[in-house]
Design an enzyme around this catalytic site. Structure first.
Site, PDB file in Angstrom:
ATOM      1  N   TYR A  10      15.029 -16.391 -12.587  1.00 24.02           N
ATOM      2  CA  TYR A  10      16.136 -15.426 -12.632  1.00 24.02           C
ATOM      3  C   TYR A  10      17.465 -16.091 -13.005  1.00 24.02           C
ATOM      4  CZ  TYR A  10      12.758 -13.028  -9.596  1.00 24.02           C
ATOM      5  OH  TYR A  10      11.632 -12.482  -9.058  1.00 24.02           O
ATOM      6  N   TYR A 138      10.825  -2.789  -5.777  1.00 25.43           N
ATOM      7  CA  TYR A 138      10.468  -4.088  -6.346  1.00 25.43           C
ATOM      8  C   TYR A 138       9.095  -4.455  -5.810  1.00 25.43           C
ATOM      9  CZ  TYR A 138      10.155  -9.027  -7.349  1.00 25.43           C
ATOM     10  OH  TYR A 138       9.708 -10.248  -7.782  1.00 25.43           O
TER      11      TYR A 138
HETATM   12  C1  LIG Z   1       8.381 -10.730  -2.965  1.00 24.12           C
HETATM   13  C2  LIG Z   1       7.740  -9.422  -3.069  1.00 24.12           C
HETATM   14  C3  LIG Z   1       6.627  -9.246  -3.921  1.00 24.12           C
HETATM   15  C4  LIG Z   1       6.105 -10.329  -4.828  1.00 24.12           C
HETATM   16  O1  LIG Z   1       5.583 -11.413  -4.129  1.00 24.12           O
HETATM   17  P1  LIG Z   1       5.411 -12.822  -4.872  1.00 24.12           P
HETATM   18  O2  LIG Z   1       4.707 -13.670  -3.872  1.00 24.12           O
HETATM   19  O3  LIG Z   1       6.785 -13.295  -5.200  1.00 24.12           O
HETATM   20  O4  LIG Z   1       4.591 -12.590  -6.085  1.00 24.12           O
HETATM   21  C5  LIG Z   1       6.014  -8.004  -3.936  1.00 24.12           C
HETATM   22  N1  LIG Z   1       6.471  -6.996  -3.172  1.00 24.12           N
HETATM   23  C6  LIG Z   1       7.537  -7.132  -2.353  1.00 24.12           C
HETATM   24  C7  LIG Z   1       7.962  -5.978  -1.507  1.00 24.12           C
HETATM   25  C8  LIG Z   1       8.217  -8.349  -2.275  1.00 24.12           C
HETATM   26  O5  LIG Z   1       9.287  -8.478  -1.479  1.00 24.12           O
END
Ligand SMILES: *Cc1c(COP(=O)(O)O)cnc(C)c1O
Length: 413
Positions: A10, A138
């Site tokens: 990022y 997200y």
């Molecule tokens: C961080 C996050 C992800 C992704 O997880 P990674 O281990 O970074 O791939 C997915 N969903 C939510 C809600 C998150 O906070």
């Protein structure tokens, strides 16, 4: 200090600020190469829930490394994966009886999406190939999960045209807001398009990277009821909310119904190794059971990694033994007392839930310089967009929490 070969997340590589070089970490404290010590207010994107280098978890990891660091789960099995599957089924809401391991939160969500689509296909419905997600959601950075992040999300905007189109609905604005309008919007989409929708996916109660926004449990229960009426599954992405962050072991524990699929990650493996678990109800599992052509075609190389599983098992044991939920409630009260009364022209909202506090400002410019300000005062904060937040490890002391809150307040006063 940074290698020119290392590409950072990022970040615009030309203009990014020099990253801090960390030498070691213990508890909630990061030690820099120059021996400066910073209190980590965000526990490495909220995954290091037990603090860094937790003695019992580190010992469990070392013991596992000495016996069986890794073995594939294809055609083989081992105690850490078996025990963790049993444990996760026993601590998650009733009905989630089957566990599929993956190797990161994003992959865990991908697995959930594939599971939902194939569930319908195994039942003979070929058209349910899309999803409903919440605005400001997200769910990770891989491709299918980028498509269920908000359209307007600048983070993934470059990939429009490449990503499949999905449906988005607004959750109620706050945890107390009336839910009728939000449910009407959902029902409209379901009525129009349920034939093409496999599932709805939510970050239950708290949307993390979309700005720590809160909605209520009533909305989730009612949304699931509507989804089920239209033969659409409900998926909870608990990668951020799981393991205590919202005040209960899982956010789902605050909702009266069990989701069909639930994803765990981040705190699951305490920030030691990457691991995810996608849990499904018996009803989902049974559609994959029996007919050879209905089997689930997925299998990451590091699936169920024994070291990651041993770490997760010890983490869950420590979570119970050390009464983290009590501590999380104390952290919530502390954050309420220190931050909820903060008033400033640039602040639009202050959200606190469990071991999370987020101060939202009108304009990101109001947070410019806050990271340096905090660092000079011994705290590691990393705001993004309009959000200044803390998600500390649960082992944090009142004294350390006071320091974080003083810095957050100090910035505005
Ligand atoms: C961080 C996050 C992800 C992704 O997880 P990674 O281990 O970074 O791939 C997915 N969903 C939510 C809600 C998150 O906070």
């Amino acid at each position: 200090m940074r290698s020119p070969h290392l590409w950072f997340p990022y970040a615009q590589m030309e203009t990014m600020a020099e990253p801090l070089a960390i030498k070691s970490a213990q508890g909630v404290k990061l030690t820099l190469e120059d021996n400066t010590i910073l209190i980590d207010a965000i526990s490495s994107w909220w995954c290091v829930i037990h603090g860094y280098n937790h003695p019992e978890i580190t010992t469990a990891a070392k013991e596992q490394l000495d016996t069986l660091p890794h073995v594939m789960l294809g055609g083989l099995t081992h105690a850490p994966a078996n025990d963790l599957a049993d444990t996760l089924v026993s601590i998650t809401p009733d009905g989630l009886n089957h566990v599929f391991f993956g190797d990161s939160g994003s992959v865990g969500v991908e697995i959930a999406l594939k599971m939902a689509v194939q569930y319908h296909k195994n039942k003979g419905i070929q058209t349910k190939n899309h999803f409903i997600a919440l605005k400001n959601s997200y769910h990770g950075d891989t491709c299918a999960v980028m498509s269920i992040a908000d359209d307007d999300d600048s983070m993934h905007a470059k990939f429009q045209g490449f990503l499949p189109k999905q449906f988005f609905v607004s959750p109620p604005e706050t945890s107390e807001a009336p839910i009728n309008a939000a449910l009407e919007e959902l029902e409209y989409i379901l009525t129009e398009s349920a034939d093409s929708i496999a599932a709805m996916i939510v970050e239950p109660l708290m949307q993390g990277a979309g700005g720590f926004r809160l909605h209520g449990a009533d909305y989730l229960a009612a949304a699931q009821k509507l989804c089920h009426k239209h033969n659409v599954l409900m998926i909870y992405d608990e990668v951020a909310t799981g393991f205590g962050r919202t005040g209960t072991l899982f956010a789902a524990d605050q909702v009266s119904v069990t989701p069909d699929i639930m994803i765990l990650g981040k705190g699951l493996s305490a920030g030691y190794l990457t691991l995810s678990a996608t849990l499904a109800t018996t009803e989902i599992y049974e559609t994959f059971y029996g007919n050879p052509s209905n089997a689930f075609m997925h299998g990451p190389t590091y699936m169920g990694n024994p070291t990651a599983c041993a770490i997760a098992l010890k983490g869950i044991e420590v979570f119970k033994k050390d009464n983290y939920l009590d501590r999380i409630h104390a952290i919530e009260s502390f954050l309420q007392r220190s931050l909820s009364t903060l008033v400033h022209d640039s602040i639009v909202d202050i959200r606190i839930k469990g071991a999370m506090a987020c101060i939202e400002v009108i304009d990101p410019a109001a947070l410019k310089g806050v990271q340096d300000f905090a660092q000079e005062r011994g705290v590691w904060l990393r705001p993004f967009e309009n959000y200044l937040y803390t998600c500390p490890a649960y082992i944090i002391t009142d004294e350390e929490l006071l320091k974080i809150c003083s810095v957050m307040k100090g910035w505005f006063n």
